[in-house]
Motif scaffolding. Sequence first.
Motif, short mmCIF file in Angstrom:
data_model
loop_
_atom_site.label_atom_id
_atom_site.label_comp_id
_atom_site.label_asym_id
_atom_site.label_seq_id
_atom_site.Cartn_x
_atom_site.Cartn_y
_atom_site.Cartn_z
N ALA A 1 47.35 50.57 42.55
CA ALA A 1 47.74 49.27 42.00
C ALA A 1 46.99 48.14 42.69
CB ALA A 1 49.25 49.08 42.13
N ARG A 2 46.80 48.27 44.01
CA ARG A 2 46.08 47.23 44.76
C ARG A 2 44.65 47.10 44.29
NH1 ARG A 2 42.55 47.27 48.74
NH2 ARG A 2 42.69 49.52 49.01
N ARG B 1 40.66 43.82 38.73
CA ARG B 1 41.09 43.48 37.38
C ARG B 1 40.72 44.59 36.39
NH1 ARG B 1 42.92 38.31 37.56
NH2 ARG B 1 43.07 38.16 35.30
N LEU B 2 41.14 45.81 36.74
CA LEU B 2 40.91 46.99 35.90
C LEU B 2 42.24 47.57 35.47
CD1 LEU B 2 38.14 48.73 38.07
CD2 LEU B 2 37.79 47.44 35.95
N ARG B 3 42.21 48.34 34.37
CA ARG B 3 43.43 49.00 33.90
C ARG B 3 43.42 50.50 34.19
NH1 ARG B 3 43.98 46.59 27.81
NH2 ARG B 3 43.43 44.43 28.32
N ALA B 4 42.32 51.02 34.68
CA ALA B 4 42.24 52.45 35.01
C ALA B 4 41.24 52.64 36.13
CB ALA B 4 41.85 53.27 33.79
N LEU B 5 41.45 53.71 36.92
CA LEU B 5 40.54 54.07 38.00
C LEU B 5 40.30 55.57 37.98
CD1 LEU B 5 42.08 51.94 40.89
CD2 LEU B 5 39.81 51.62 39.91
N PRO B 6 39.09 56.01 38.35
CA PRO B 6 38.81 57.45 38.34
C PRO B 6 39.41 58.15 39.55
CG PRO B 6 36.89 56.24 39.11
CD PRO B 6 37.91 55.21 38.71
N VAL C 1 34.91 35.98 29.89
CA VAL C 1 33.98 36.41 30.94
C VAL C 1 34.12 35.52 32.17
CG1 VAL C 1 31.55 36.63 31.56
CG2 VAL C 1 32.35 37.45 29.32
N ARG C 2 34.21 34.21 31.94
CA ARG C 2 34.31 33.25 33.05
C ARG C 2 35.59 33.41 33.85
NH1 ARG C 2 35.35 27.64 30.85
NH2 ARG C 2 37.49 28.45 30.94
N ASP C 3 36.72 33.55 33.13
CA ASP C 3 38.03 33.59 33.80
C ASP C 3 38.55 35.01 34.01
OD1 ASP C 3 38.69 30.72 34.07
OD2 ASP C 3 38.54 30.74 31.90
N MET C 4 37.75 36.02 33.64
CA MET C 4 38.11 37.42 33.85
C MET C 4 39.48 37.73 33.24
SD MET C 4 36.70 38.00 37.73
CE MET C 4 36.87 39.79 37.69
N ILE D 1 45.42 37.36 45.08
CA ILE D 1 44.00 37.25 45.42
C ILE D 1 43.20 37.99 44.35
CG2 ILE D 1 42.22 37.78 47.13
CD1 ILE D 1 44.52 37.92 49.20
N LYS D 2 42.20 37.33 43.78
CA LYS D 2 41.35 38.02 42.81
C LYS D 2 39.89 37.64 43.06
CE LYS D 2 41.95 34.63 39.06
NZ LYS D 2 42.45 34.43 37.68
#
Length: 406
Positions: A101-102, A108-113, A177-180, A337-338
Amino acid sequence: MISQEVSRQLYSHLKDIRSKELRDLIEKPVLVKEDVPISKIIGIMTKEKSHEVFVQLSDKSLFCLNTRDILVARDINTMKSSTIGKRIPSLKQTDSVGNAARIMSLHRLRALPIVAESSHEIIGQVSSKRILQYILETFDKKKINFDKRIIASDLMTPELITTEPKDKVATARNIMVRDMIDHLPIVEQMHEGKNMVRGIVTSSDIMHILIPSERIARDAIVSEHDKHRLELEVSGIADRDIVTIGPNEDINSVINLLLNSNSSYALVKSLDTVLGIITFRDIISLLGEQVESEIPAYIIGLPEDPFESELVKSKFTNIIKLMHKISPEIIEARCKIKIKDVTGERKRYEISANIISPHRRYTYTSTNEYDIAKIFDEMSDSFKNQISRKKSGEKHKESVRYSPKE
């Protein structure tokens, strides 16, 4: 506002979820090769209903492309995945939900490998949607119900970024794109001064219109066709069937709505007024780390670098202690934090924070800076000024004297 007692209860209940190993949450990943053109990747993502795809290079390093990455592609028929993809960290089956989750929140992703420990090959993925399902399953299994004590208005992001119906698709793309961000409500200003939400456009909506038809794909001037599509009014591609929820709905209802409607967002509305938006990330961020403090304090998106991570925790803790001395009625503090962008090895951060009292919320949002220490010093000054102005105003009110009527 989440009360101090409920905030501590929530953190305690999420502790087991946070420490859960990922092995039981593994899903099938969406993999592509590095030489696949972006146009084909769009087709794969559309078919799989995926927000991210992963690329594993011969040296076992990992790249990720999400829909926002694809929006910046200039020529989807010739550009390859490795051109616009970004390197991301991988996870193992023994990693925790909290760590996943961290990293999701930070990047700013919804999935990780997820990779095998021995071969380092991708064997699956973990998604924010699956984590939401696990949170709800845990609440149901343990019969945890916060009733109306943790509601949609507590979870939402109130600062909505919007666009107007006649704005171009290209404008919406540039904002995302600018504000992710991936969700952009379309708001029309009415004559009587009210703002009406006419629809919502997502990064996936824009990605889909970049796919050229077979006839256009055979033509020589593909880029001109893509340019024409980006000049369409954004209202023409918007989804008018908006997913909404009331501000007083509890957290279980919010998660149920997102999962049952297969939506990645919910607008929080009261009558005709939109108050904010809830996305997967807003709920995932509840798994943020609690820092040592006399009052509940949470940091979401801690930097991966151990030195920066400790610096952030130390700085934020000191700010809370100082603010608590100045204003003892403070009951909770949160910091997000982003990463806004990366230049070489330098990361530019945007940091927001809220310090909450029973009758007021003090807020701070940084301008984009590379120096985390400087940002937290500015945050401290900002909160001190806000509280000082409030106390000065109260003192001024108390000093007012009225002359008796003659």
